[in-house]
Design a protein around this motif. Structure first.
Motif, PDB file in Angstrom:
ATOM      1  N   GLY A 156       0.808  -1.216   0.000  1.00 12.10           N
ATOM      2  CA  GLY A 156       0.000   0.000   0.000  1.00 12.10           C
ATOM      3  C   GLY A 156       0.837   1.260   0.000  1.00 12.10           C
ATOM      4  N   ASP A 157       0.159   2.409  -0.266  1.00 10.65           N
ATOM      5  CA  ASP A 157       0.853   3.694  -0.270  1.00 10.65           C
ATOM      6  C   ASP A 157       0.381   4.588   0.867  1.00 10.65           C
ATOM      7  OD1 ASP A 157      -1.653   4.253  -1.136  1.00 10.65           O
ATOM      8  OD2 ASP A 157      -1.075   5.139  -3.057  1.00 10.65           O
ATOM      9  N   VAL A 158      -0.320   3.999   1.846  1.00  8.99           N
ATOM     10  CA  VAL A 158      -0.754   4.705   3.049  1.00  8.99           C
ATOM     11  C   VAL A 158      -0.256   3.924   4.258  1.00  8.99           C
ATOM     12  CG1 VAL A 158      -2.729   5.531   4.391  1.00  8.99           C
ATOM     13  CG2 VAL A 158      -2.808   5.598   1.890  1.00  8.99           C
ATOM     14  N   VAL A 159       0.201   4.628   5.271  1.00  8.55           N
ATOM     15  CA  VAL A 159       0.718   3.971   6.471  1.00  8.55           C
ATOM     16  C   VAL A 159      -0.359   3.099   7.090  1.00  8.55           C
ATOM     17  CG1 VAL A 159       1.711   4.310   8.762  1.00  8.55           C
ATOM     18  CG2 VAL A 159       2.301   5.875   6.899  1.00  8.55           C
ATOM     19  N   PRO A 160      -0.096   1.795   7.336  1.00  7.15           N
ATOM     20  CA  PRO A 160      -1.109   0.902   7.911  1.00  7.15           C
ATOM     21  C   PRO A 160      -1.554   1.365   9.297  1.00  7.15           C
ATOM     22  CG  PRO A 160       0.744  -0.336   7.015  1.00  7.15           C
ATOM     23  CD  PRO A 160       1.158   1.092   7.026  1.00  7.15           C
TER      24      PRO A 160
ATOM     25  N   LEU B  43      -4.779  -4.887  10.223  1.00 13.52           N
ATOM     26  CA  LEU B  43      -4.305  -6.219  10.592  1.00 13.52           C
ATOM     27  C   LEU B  43      -5.296  -6.889  11.515  1.00 13.52           C
ATOM     28  CD1 LEU B  43      -1.443  -4.357  10.472  1.00 13.52           C
ATOM     29  CD2 LEU B  43      -0.511  -6.627  10.812  1.00 13.52           C
ATOM     30  N   GLU B  44      -5.485  -8.175  11.338  1.00 16.56           N
ATOM     31  CA  GLU B  44      -6.370  -8.936  12.198  1.00 16.56           C
ATOM     32  C   GLU B  44      -5.645  -9.363  13.466  1.00 16.56           C
ATOM     33  OE1 GLU B  44      -7.884 -12.196   9.997  1.00 16.56           O
ATOM     34  OE2 GLU B  44      -8.910 -10.960   8.504  1.00 16.56           O
ATOM     35  N   ASP B  45      -6.433  -9.742  14.456  1.00 19.33           N
ATOM     36  CA  ASP B  45      -5.862 -10.233  15.710  1.00 19.33           C
ATOM     37  C   ASP B  45      -5.421 -11.680  15.512  1.00 19.33           C
ATOM     38  OD1 ASP B  45      -5.044 -10.638  18.253  1.00 19.33           O
ATOM     39  OD2 ASP B  45      -7.054 -10.771  19.126  1.00 19.33           O
ATOM     40  N   ALA B  46      -4.324 -11.837  14.794  1.00 17.51           N
ATOM     41  CA  ALA B  46      -3.797 -13.175  14.484  1.00 17.51           C
ATOM     42  C   ALA B  46      -2.288 -13.069  14.336  1.00 17.51           C
ATOM     43  CB  ALA B  46      -4.430 -13.706  13.189  1.00 17.51           C
ATOM     44  N   ASN B  47      -1.608 -14.230  14.267  1.00 17.33           N
ATOM     45  CA  ASN B  47      -0.159 -14.234  14.089  1.00 17.33           C
ATOM     46  C   ASN B  47       0.200 -13.927  12.638  1.00 17.33           C
ATOM     47  OD1 ASN B  47       0.502 -14.693  16.694  1.00 17.33           O
ATOM     48  ND2 ASN B  47       1.693 -16.532  16.329  1.00 17.33           N
TER      49      ASN B  47
ATOM     50  N   THR C  81       2.860  -5.641  13.324  1.00 16.59           N
ATOM     51  CA  THR C  81       1.871  -6.621  13.791  1.00 16.59           C
ATOM     52  C   THR C  81       0.981  -5.986  14.842  1.00 16.59           C
ATOM     53  OG1 THR C  81       1.567  -8.859  14.640  1.00 16.59           O
ATOM     54  CG2 THR C  81       3.308  -7.562  15.642  1.00 16.59           C
ATOM     55  N   GLN C  82      -0.233  -6.546  14.990  1.00 20.14           N
ATOM     56  CA  GLN C  82      -1.186  -6.020  15.961  1.00 20.14           C
ATOM     57  C   GLN C  82      -0.963  -6.681  17.316  1.00 20.14           C
ATOM     58  OE1 GLN C  82      -5.631  -6.907  16.926  1.00 20.14           O
ATOM     59  NE2 GLN C  82      -5.615  -5.859  14.951  1.00 20.14           N
ATOM     60  N   VAL C  83      -1.076  -5.899  18.377  1.00 17.68           N
ATOM     61  CA  VAL C  83      -0.978  -6.434  19.738  1.00 17.68           C
ATOM     62  C   VAL C  83      -2.195  -5.965  20.532  1.00 17.68           C
ATOM     63  CG1 VAL C  83       1.528  -6.549  19.773  1.00 17.68           C
ATOM     64  CG2 VAL C  83       0.405  -4.455  20.503  1.00 17.68           C
ATOM     65  N   GLY C  84      -2.494  -6.674  21.629  1.00 17.28           N
ATOM     66  CA  GLY C  84      -3.615  -6.315  22.488  1.00 17.28           C
ATOM     67  C   GLY C  84      -4.844  -7.152  22.174  1.00 17.28           C
ATOM     68  N   MET C  85      -5.960  -6.772  22.758  1.00 18.07           N
ATOM     69  CA  MET C  85      -7.203  -7.515  22.559  1.00 18.07           C
ATOM     70  C   MET C  85      -8.374  -6.687  23.092  1.00 18.07           C
ATOM     71  SD  MET C  85      -6.857 -10.317  25.640  1.00 18.07           S
ATOM     72  CE  MET C  85      -8.535 -10.898  25.405  1.00 18.07           C
TER      73      MET C  85
ATOM     74  N   TRP D  42       5.891  -1.915  15.913  1.00 15.06           N
ATOM     75  CA  TRP D  42       6.799  -1.763  14.771  1.00 15.06           C
ATOM     76  C   TRP D  42       8.089  -2.469  15.128  1.00 15.06           C
ATOM     77  CZ3 TRP D  42       4.904   1.050  10.538  1.00 15.06           C
ATOM     78  CH2 TRP D  42       3.656   1.659  10.766  1.00 15.06           C
ATOM     79  N   ALA D  43       8.159  -3.746  14.808  1.00 13.86           N
ATOM     80  CA  ALA D  43       9.286  -4.587  15.238  1.00 13.86           C
ATOM     81  C   ALA D  43      10.459  -4.445  14.270  1.00 13.86           C
ATOM     82  CB  ALA D  43       8.851  -6.048  15.309  1.00 13.86           C
ATOM     83  N   GLY D  44      11.638  -4.325  14.814  1.00 18.33           N
ATOM     84  CA  GLY D  44      12.844  -4.203  13.993  1.00 18.33           C
ATOM     85  C   GLY D  44      13.735  -3.097  14.533  1.00 18.33           C
ATOM     86  N   LYS D  45      14.908  -2.963  13.944  1.00 14.62           N
ATOM     87  CA  LYS D  45      15.902  -2.007  14.440  1.00 14.62           C
ATOM     88  C   LYS D  45      15.600  -0.572  14.018  1.00 14.62           C
ATOM     89  CE  LYS D  45      19.736  -5.299  14.473  1.00 14.62           C
ATOM     90  NZ  LYS D  45      21.092  -5.586  13.958  1.00 14.62           N
TER      91      LYS D  45
END
Length: 480
Positions: free
Chosen positions: A31-35, A40-44, A161-165, A177-180
């Motif tokens: 995509g060209d828009v920030v997610p 994202l769904e509540d899934a792995n 990835t999505q976190v929480g519930m 936002w995982a990564g360095k």
């Protein structure tokens, strides 16, 4: 007060297992828009996003202190964060984190503009807004206070990835936002000076060339934090082009109002004109000095950084040299031990199997053993002693009496374990070495205190060979 139960803890445990037991699926984001969290769904599952991440926070100033009133500080933080969010959104980015006075902006590529360009425009807008708009308003309306900020940016791939519930009918969800990239951008923000944009080399390399010309004033810098070095590019007071153009336009308008005879500017008399020009020049000089001061600080910082690097390099060389010396010492110790083991095996074998060798072959083996013994600090006499003189003389008397006699003398002179008395007597009689052996025995008695076995062998030799008896004088001295 709520009382926890085992069932509640087991429910949490089950939620943990649901996440950890399922393999995460990752897709490249197109995509060209920030997610957002709703993308994202509540899934792995995760999205791999190419993006630029910007952080900005208040750097503090001489007029902003811990003693400021809470109401004033709250107003400053609210106004600052609101302005920073607008700078990010108006530059094509999205705010994905606000912690206190720290704002995180994320930018992605689209068909027309690269993420790095959007992030730079946002950073320039931030510096422009803080210096040209925020501080004048803040100074006039909040007890004369001013702020300064620093901006850090990095670019690369980030796993989103999505976190929480959903809990108790409330949504407690967010994005991670995982990564360095986010971590490095945050650290560059910490090291950015007031009014400075500090970016990583990776970000700078991906910046469009039009932003890296000579007029852009980017400077390559290396900064040290704890034991970590951060390499990147810095730019101070890097404002939006529209503001620079407006200031230039205002100055040009003032110049054009000069009358043709030079007597007035907008109705001012000549003295006022001169005063205005001088004041303007002083203001420009002050601005230049303000811009020059960070450069001097950066050069000084770079100097100390280079000195620290040189010291670390020297320390590393010393450690390397020490390691080499230790490795050489270990190699020598291992070689010495190997030679010791080899010598012991060969000497024991040669001593036990001496009679199976021919004379010349035995001499060759003895020479080889003497050479090997030299590597573990053994002399020729030590080697002969390890082979046992009683075996050597018994062998040599059958093959070479001269060699047998030399071994006998060597053993007596060094007070070593002597050959059998009968073998000594036989060799001395055949070579007629009675006088010579008497001298050697006398020297032994003068230099050493022989043991009982040696004295017993001497008595048998003296009796059998009719030698002058040096034992009489030796034993008299012992009695005295």
């Amino acid at each position: 007060m709520h009382e926890w139960t085992i069932e509640e803890l087991d429910e949490i445990k089950q939620k943990i297992k649901e996440v950890l037991d399922v393999q995460m699926e990752v897709e490249q984001y197109e995509g060209d828009v920030v997610p957002s969290v709703d993308d994202l769904e509540d899934a792995n599952e995760g999205l791999l996003v190419d993006c630029a991440i910007l952080f900005v926070d208040i750097r503090g100033s001489t007029t902003l202190s811990d003693t400021s009133w809470a109401k004033s500080m709250a107003k400053i933080y609210r106004a600052f964060v609101r302005a920073m969010v607008m700078c990010v959104y108006n530059s094509g980015g999205r705010v994905r984190q606000i912690v206190g006075d720290r704002v995180m902006g994320v930018f992605v590529n689209d068909e027309e503009v690269k993420a790095t360009e959007k992030a730079l425009q946002s950073a320039k807008a931030i510096l422009t807004v803080v210096e040209k708009y925020f501080n004048p308003e803040c100074k006039s309306k909040v007890n004369g206070k001013e702020i300064q900020c620093g901006v850090g940016i990095d670019y690369g791939k980030v796993l989103l990835t999505q976190v929480g519930m959903k809990a108790e009918q409330e949504e407690a969800k967010d994005l991670v936002w995982a990564g360095k990239i986010a971590n490095i951008a945050s650290k560059h923000t910490d090291m950015a000076e007031a009014g400075e944009i500090f970016v990583t080399k990776r970000y700078y390399d991906n910046l469009p060339f039009s932003y890296k010309g000579e007029d852009s004033r980017w400077e390559a810098v290396i900064r040290l934090k704890s034991d970590s070095l951060f390499e990147g590019y810095a730019n101070t007071n890097y404002y939006l082009d529209c503001v620079n153009e407006e200031e230039t336009k205002e100055f040009s308008e003032q110049v054009r109002t000069l009358s043709s005879d030079g007597n007035s500017i907008s109705g001012l008399n000549p003295n006022d004109v001169v005063t205005q020009i001088v004041t303007g020049m002083q203001s420009q000089i002050s601005a230049l000095l303000e811009r020059f001061e960070p450069i001097v600080r950066r050069e000084t910082e770079l100097k100390y950084t280079e000195q620290a690097l040189a010291q670390r390099e020297t320390a590393l060389k010393q450690q390397e040299e020490s390691l080499k010396q230790r490795m050489v010492a270990v190699d020598r110790a291992l070689e010495f031990k190997k030679n010791q083991v080899e010598y012991k095996l060969k000497s024991n074998f040669l001593s036990d199997n001496m009679n199976s060798y021919k004379f010349l072959e035995l001499l060759e083996r003895m020479d080889e053993l003497i050479e090997l013994g030299g590597k573990i600090n053994k002399t020729k006499v030590n080697v002969h002693s390890d082979l046992y003189y009683f075996r050597l003389v018994n062998y040599m008397k059958k093959h070479n009496l001269e060699v047998a006699y030399l071994l006998i003398e060597e053993a007596i002179r060094n007070n070593l374990y002597l050959p059998w008395a009968d073998d000594i007597i036989e060799v001395v009689e055949k070579l007629n070495k009675k006088i010579e052996i008497s001298v050697v025995i006398r020297q032994n008695l003068q230099n050493y205190k022989p043991d009982a076995r040696t004295l017993d062998i001497f008595r048998k030799m003296i009796l059998k060979l009719n030698l002058s008896n040096p034992l009489i004088e030796y034993e008299r001295k012992l009695i005295e």
